[in-house]
Write a protein that holds these residues in place. Sequence first.
Motif, PDB file in Angstrom:
ATOM      1  N   GLU A   1      10.340  25.443  78.152  1.00 24.14           N
ATOM      2  CA  GLU A   1       9.254  24.931  79.196  1.00 24.14           C
ATOM      3  C   GLU A   1      10.041  24.901  80.830  1.00 24.14           C
ATOM      4  O   GLU A   1       9.049  24.785  81.717  1.00 24.14           O
ATOM      5  CB  GLU A   1       9.059  23.502  78.924  1.00 24.14           C
ATOM      6  N   LEU A   2      11.367  24.906  80.816  1.00 21.34           N
ATOM      7  CA  LEU A   2      11.886  25.121  82.144  1.00 21.34           C
ATOM      8  C   LEU A   2      11.686  26.349  82.793  1.00 21.34           C
ATOM      9  O   LEU A   2      12.052  27.513  82.141  1.00 21.34           O
ATOM     10  CB  LEU A   2      13.450  24.599  82.038  1.00 21.34           C
ATOM     11  N   THR A   3      11.415  26.544  84.019  1.00 23.37           N
ATOM     12  CA  THR A   3      11.375  27.632  84.603  1.00 23.37           C
ATOM     13  C   THR A   3      12.421  28.009  85.642  1.00 23.37           C
ATOM     14  O   THR A   3      13.501  27.210  85.726  1.00 23.37           O
ATOM     15  CB  THR A   3       9.990  27.476  85.622  1.00 23.37           C
ATOM     16  N   CYS A   4      12.449  29.246  85.889  1.00 23.39           N
ATOM     17  CA  CYS A   4      13.595  29.735  86.865  1.00 23.39           C
ATOM     18  C   CYS A   4      13.697  29.390  87.988  1.00 23.39           C
ATOM     19  O   CYS A   4      12.640  29.224  88.719  1.00 23.39           O
ATOM     20  CB  CYS A   4      13.488  31.394  86.750  1.00 23.39           C
ATOM     21  N   PRO A   5      15.058  28.740  88.430  1.00 17.11           N
ATOM     22  CA  PRO A   5      15.153  28.172  89.763  1.00 17.11           C
ATOM     23  C   PRO A   5      15.149  29.039  90.757  1.00 17.11           C
ATOM     24  O   PRO A   5      14.799  28.784  91.988  1.00 17.11           O
ATOM     25  CB  PRO A   5      16.555  27.362  89.685  1.00 17.11           C
ATOM     26  N   ALA A   6      15.301  30.152  90.408  1.00 16.29           N
ATOM     27  CA  ALA A   6      15.429  31.335  91.652  1.00 16.29           C
ATOM     28  C   ALA A   6      14.016  31.944  91.923  1.00 16.29           C
ATOM     29  O   ALA A   6      13.268  32.331  91.026  1.00 16.29           O
ATOM     30  CB  ALA A   6      16.164  32.599  91.164  1.00 16.29           C
ATOM     31  N   ARG A   7      13.441  31.983  93.095  1.00 18.13           N
ATOM     32  CA  ARG A   7      12.458  32.395  93.656  1.00 18.13           C
ATOM     33  C   ARG A   7      12.301  33.843  93.941  1.00 18.13           C
ATOM     34  O   ARG A   7      11.419  34.461  94.360  1.00 18.13           O
ATOM     35  CB  ARG A   7      12.171  31.734  94.899  1.00 18.13           C
ATOM     36  N   LYS A   8      13.467  34.486  93.526  1.00 13.26           N
ATOM     37  CA  LYS A   8      13.513  36.025  93.887  1.00 13.26           C
ATOM     38  C   LYS A   8      14.098  36.573  92.762  1.00 13.26           C
ATOM     39  O   LYS A   8      14.581  36.180  91.804  1.00 13.26           O
ATOM     40  CB  LYS A   8      14.341  36.426  95.075  1.00 13.26           C
TER      41      LYS A   8
ATOM     42  N   ILE B   1      16.697  23.137  86.456  1.00 12.95           N
ATOM     43  CA  ILE B   1      15.916  22.101  87.227  1.00 12.95           C
ATOM     44  C   ILE B   1      16.613  21.894  88.649  1.00 12.95           C
ATOM     45  O   ILE B   1      15.981  21.267  89.385  1.00 12.95           O
ATOM     46  CB  ILE B   1      15.258  21.010  86.554  1.00 12.95           C
ATOM     47  N   LYS B   2      17.877  22.452  88.850  1.00  8.92           N
ATOM     48  CA  LYS B   2      18.614  21.859  89.892  1.00  8.92           C
ATOM     49  C   LYS B   2      18.255  23.107  90.905  1.00  8.92           C
ATOM     50  O   LYS B   2      17.732  24.009  90.672  1.00  8.92           O
ATOM     51  CB  LYS B   2      20.168  22.064  89.358  1.00  8.92           C
ATOM     52  N   PRO B   3      18.501  22.686  92.374  1.00 10.49           N
ATOM     53  CA  PRO B   3      18.337  23.772  93.317  1.00 10.49           C
ATOM     54  C   PRO B   3      19.008  24.999  93.267  1.00 10.49           C
ATOM     55  O   PRO B   3      20.181  25.132  92.650  1.00 10.49           O
ATOM     56  CB  PRO B   3      18.937  22.832  94.507  1.00 10.49           C
ATOM     57  N   GLU B   4      18.126  25.883  93.657  1.00  9.50           N
ATOM     58  CA  GLU B   4      18.724  27.402  93.555  1.00  9.50           C
ATOM     59  C   GLU B   4      19.960  27.734  94.276  1.00  9.50           C
ATOM     60  O   GLU B   4      20.829  28.324  93.777  1.00  9.50           O
ATOM     61  CB  GLU B   4      17.604  28.151  94.177  1.00  9.50           C
TER      62      GLU B   4
ATOM     63  N   MET C   1      15.189  38.624  79.983  1.00  3.91           N
ATOM     64  CA  MET C   1      15.776  37.400  80.007  1.00  3.91           C
ATOM     65  C   MET C   1      17.191  37.601  81.189  1.00  3.91           C
ATOM     66  O   MET C   1      17.463  38.827  80.956  1.00  3.91           O
ATOM     67  CB  MET C   1      16.498  37.105  78.639  1.00  3.91           C
ATOM     68  N   HIS C   2      17.503  36.905  81.879  1.00  3.88           N
ATOM     69  CA  HIS C   2      18.652  36.753  82.581  1.00  3.88           C
ATOM     70  C   HIS C   2      19.499  35.667  82.433  1.00  3.88           C
ATOM     71  O   HIS C   2      19.090  34.541  81.801  1.00  3.88           O
ATOM     72  CB  HIS C   2      18.499  37.288  84.043  1.00  3.88           C
ATOM     73  N   HIS C   3      20.683  35.714  83.391  1.00  5.70           N
ATOM     74  CA  HIS C   3      21.633  34.583  82.997  1.00  5.70           C
ATOM     75  C   HIS C   3      22.114  34.140  84.469  1.00  5.70           C
ATOM     76  O   HIS C   3      22.490  34.872  85.216  1.00  5.70           O
ATOM     77  CB  HIS C   3      22.698  34.913  82.172  1.00  5.70           C
ATOM     78  N   HIS C   4      22.094  32.711  84.511  1.00 11.97           N
ATOM     79  CA  HIS C   4      22.624  32.072  85.870  1.00 11.97           C
ATOM     80  C   HIS C   4      23.923  31.484  85.543  1.00 11.97           C
ATOM     81  O   HIS C   4      24.295  31.086  84.624  1.00 11.97           O
ATOM     82  CB  HIS C   4      21.843  30.947  86.491  1.00 11.97           C
TER      83      HIS C   4
ATOM     84  N   LEU D   1      22.607  26.168  93.975  1.00 12.22           N
ATOM     85  CA  LEU D   1      23.835  25.752  92.981  1.00 12.22           C
ATOM     86  C   LEU D   1      24.287  26.934  91.953  1.00 12.22           C
ATOM     87  O   LEU D   1      25.124  27.103  91.455  1.00 12.22           O
ATOM     88  CB  LEU D   1      23.658  24.468  92.233  1.00 12.22           C
ATOM     89  N   ILE D   2      23.237  28.081  92.135  1.00 14.70           N
ATOM     90  CA  ILE D   2      23.661  29.102  91.187  1.00 14.70           C
ATOM     91  C   ILE D   2      24.567  30.009  91.737  1.00 14.70           C
ATOM     92  O   ILE D   2      24.562  30.403  93.041  1.00 14.70           O
ATOM     93  CB  ILE D   2      22.174  30.138  91.145  1.00 14.70           C
ATOM     94  N   ARG D   3      25.658  30.394  91.193  1.00 18.92           N
ATOM     95  CA  ARG D   3      27.107  31.130  91.594  1.00 18.92           C
ATOM     96  C   ARG D   3      26.513  32.567  91.473  1.00 18.92           C
ATOM     97  O   ARG D   3      27.410  33.577  91.807  1.00 18.92           O
ATOM     98  CB  ARG D   3      28.027  30.591  91.074  1.00 18.92           C
ATOM     99  N   GLY D   4      25.578  33.057  90.763  1.00 18.81           N
ATOM    100  CA  GLY D   4      25.696  34.370  90.259  1.00 18.81           C
ATOM    101  C   GLY D   4      24.285  34.543  89.333  1.00 18.81           C
ATOM    102  O   GLY D   4      24.143  33.579  88.716  1.00 18.81           O
ATOM    103  N   THR D   5      23.841  35.732  89.110  1.00 20.75           N
ATOM    104  CA  THR D   5      22.881  35.979  88.278  1.00 20.75           C
ATOM    105  C   THR D   5      23.076  37.332  87.793  1.00 20.75           C
ATOM    106  O   THR D   5      23.272  37.977  88.553  1.00 20.75           O
ATOM    107  CB  THR D   5      21.376  35.829  88.869  1.00 20.75           C
ATOM    108  N   TRP D   6      22.982  37.700  86.393  1.00 19.97           N
ATOM    109  CA  TRP D   6      22.981  38.726  85.769  1.00 19.97           C
ATOM    110  C   TRP D   6      22.167  39.026  84.716  1.00 19.97           C
ATOM    111  O   TRP D   6      21.526  38.230  83.989  1.00 19.97           O
ATOM    112  CB  TRP D   6      24.503  38.805  84.868  1.00 19.97           C
TER     113      TRP D   6
END
Length: 164
Positions: free
Chosen positions: A149-156, A63-66, A1-4, A68-73
């Motif tokens: 059921e929601l998938t991660c918006p980050a493709r990397k 479900i929003k565009p990637e 698990m990670h956090h956006h 919009l993510i300000r950071g991932t940890w």
Amino acid sequence: MHHHGYLWIGPKQRFDDEALRRPPPPHPPPDGSRPELVQRYREVRAEFPLVDLPPLETAYWLIKPEKLIRGTWEEPKEAAAWLGERLAEYAPHFDGEADRGRTRLVVLADSAAERLGWGGDVSHGHYLERPSFLSLALVSCSPNRSMPELTCPARKPPSRPTGS
């Protein structure tokens, strides 16, 4: 698990457009519905996944565009530290004096780390000098506890924070 992490700041009037902050109903209006109702359903269906407005349910950030993510940890404490930094950055502009206290901000960041630790999401909103509003969110991802059921918006792979 990670956090956006997500941050939105804008006019309070735009934030109040709740139709664009909630997902559309799963089914379109029935045949014979008023044309304006059908048109509004189409608009919300097309715009909700793309609009930068904070969703009413925090998990829907996923479900929003990637972009919009300000950071991932990976670690909840790192994500909570980002939240604490953003709160401290904007606190001088909070409309309510009671919300500006350092102790209160530390408590919010600490409770965010705890909530993320068990897979919960965190969302805070603050009125700024009128008529602006600040929304900060931390969303647990892969899976999200409330909406697995929601998938991660980050493709990397998860990245470092991109700042405020």
